[in-house]
Design an enzyme around this catalytic site. Structure first.
Site, mmCIF file in Angstrom:
data_model
loop_
_atom_site.group_PDB
_atom_site.id
_atom_site.type_symbol
_atom_site.label_atom_id
_atom_site.label_comp_id
_atom_site.label_asym_id
_atom_site.label_seq_id
_atom_site.Cartn_x
_atom_site.Cartn_y
_atom_site.Cartn_z
ATOM 1 N N GLY A 111 -14.929 -29.785 -7.182
ATOM 2 C CA GLY A 111 -14.530 -28.664 -8.119
ATOM 3 C C GLY A 111 -13.267 -28.110 -7.671
ATOM 4 O O GLY A 111 -12.769 -27.074 -8.129
ATOM 5 N N ASP A 119 -7.388 -27.999 -15.055
ATOM 6 C CA ASP A 119 -7.127 -28.469 -13.628
ATOM 7 C C ASP A 119 -5.450 -28.989 -13.665
ATOM 8 O O ASP A 119 -4.910 -28.638 -12.822
ATOM 9 C CB ASP A 119 -7.838 -29.571 -13.411
ATOM 10 C CG ASP A 119 -9.358 -29.522 -13.130
ATOM 11 O OD1 ASP A 119 -9.772 -28.258 -13.247
ATOM 12 O OD2 ASP A 119 -9.985 -30.241 -12.168
#
Ligand code: PMV
Length: 306
Positions: free
Chosen positions: A96, A143
């Site tokens: 993550g 991201d």
């Protein structure tokens, strides 16, 4: 020799719901980085992955790192040069923290520096998003955005990027459950949940989106207590989406009991990392309790006032 790097990231609010168009907040973790280094050789283009036992990857393969190089060179209309591109990273993978996006970004930046061709941040972001699609299937794009810009972002899919103002330095502890978990699987499971029961799941996603909006306000106003509470609420909603795990829940509870202002899982979930918002005076105690509760690694990151 040419070198380039890119930072890790952590999602503060809104993961999973962001895939469905809700807002999310993510910040860079500049102390953790992926690096790419290029040296000229007499042989054909190859990539050496130092963290994968010095694995040697040919340019023309299906390997995700080769894909990054292929996409980049095709975007800038260059033939593969005779180089050796070495990649290394201190960002834990599948946890993550955006290691995939950071490695891809470091490779793109190194190739641009080597060929002396410049692309705008936006163009690099687009390129990394193409790579993220290969890894994740249906990534929201958060991201690559936070990694490429290396700034706190308030992100809504397919909308222009908003850099976040933060009125007070925020101290976070990031604790690793030690369990690798693939974002793609958690995202796919949430998709199934949503398709089977949209009436129940849509309100959860909307609620997560509202929390991200309120968190943006709280950051702008420097309301740290409020941010902590919002993290607690966000974590409960992620539990309802089935993306937490007993280990993540244990670390979240431990952080709260040890004096954190709030804590939640971060990223795809099911393993990987959790984050806790802490006041400076409680950092050491929360850190110790997290390690005692089974975290394999805990580190501190600060989102500076801006
Ligand atoms: O696991 P990570 O840090 O790559 O985070 C993924 C965030 C999700 O919202 C779960 C997926 C996405 O594409 O935004």
């Amino acid at each position: 020799m040419v070198k380039a790097s890119a930072s890790a990231k952590v999602i503060l609010f809104g993961e999973h719901a962001v895939v469905y168009g809700e807002p999310a907040i993510a910040v860079p973790v500049s102390a953790l980085r992926a690096e790419a280094e290029i040296i000229e050789t007499d042989e054909s283009f190859r990539i050496i992955a130092l963290d994968l036992d010095n694995k040697v990857i040919d340019f023309d393969g299906e390997d995700p790192l080769a894909k990054v190089a292929q996409l980049t060179l095709s975007r800038i209309k260059q033939n593969p040069p005779k180089i050796s591109l070495t990649v290394k990273s201190n960002i834990p993978i599948a946890s993550g923290l955006g290691s995939g996006a950071a490695i891809s970004t470091a490779i793109v930046r190194a190739l641009l520096a080597y060929t002396d061709i410049s692309l705008s941040q936006d163009e690099i972001n687009q390129l990394i998003y193409e790579v993220e699609k290969i890894h994740h299937g249906t990534p929201s794009g958060i991201d690559n955005t936070v990694v490429v810009y290396e700034k706190p972002v308030y992100f809504v899919r397919e909308q222009s990027i908003e850099m976040l103002n933060n009125a007070q330095a925020l101290h976070f502890l990031i604790a690793d459950t030690g369990q690798a978990a693939l974002t793609k699987i958690a995202v796919g499971d949430v998709r199934k949940l949503y398709e089977n029961d949209p009436q129940d799941i849509r309100p959860i996603l909307n609620e997560i989106g509202k929390i991200a909006e309120l968190a943006r306000e709280a950051m702008q106003q420097g309301d740290i207590e409020k941010l902590g509470k919002l993290m607690q609420e966000n974590h409960k909603l992620l539990q309802a989406l089935t993306v937490s795990s007993p280990e993540l829940d244990k670390l979240v509870d431990t952080a709260n009991e040890a004096g954190a202002l709030g804590a939640k899982l971060s990223g795809g979930g099911r393993g990987g990392n959790m984050i806790a918002l802490v006041k400076k005076g409680t950092i050491e105690n929360v850190k110790k309790e997290l390690l005692d509760a089974g975290a394999v690694r805990v580190f501190e990151t600060v989102v500076e006032k801006n």
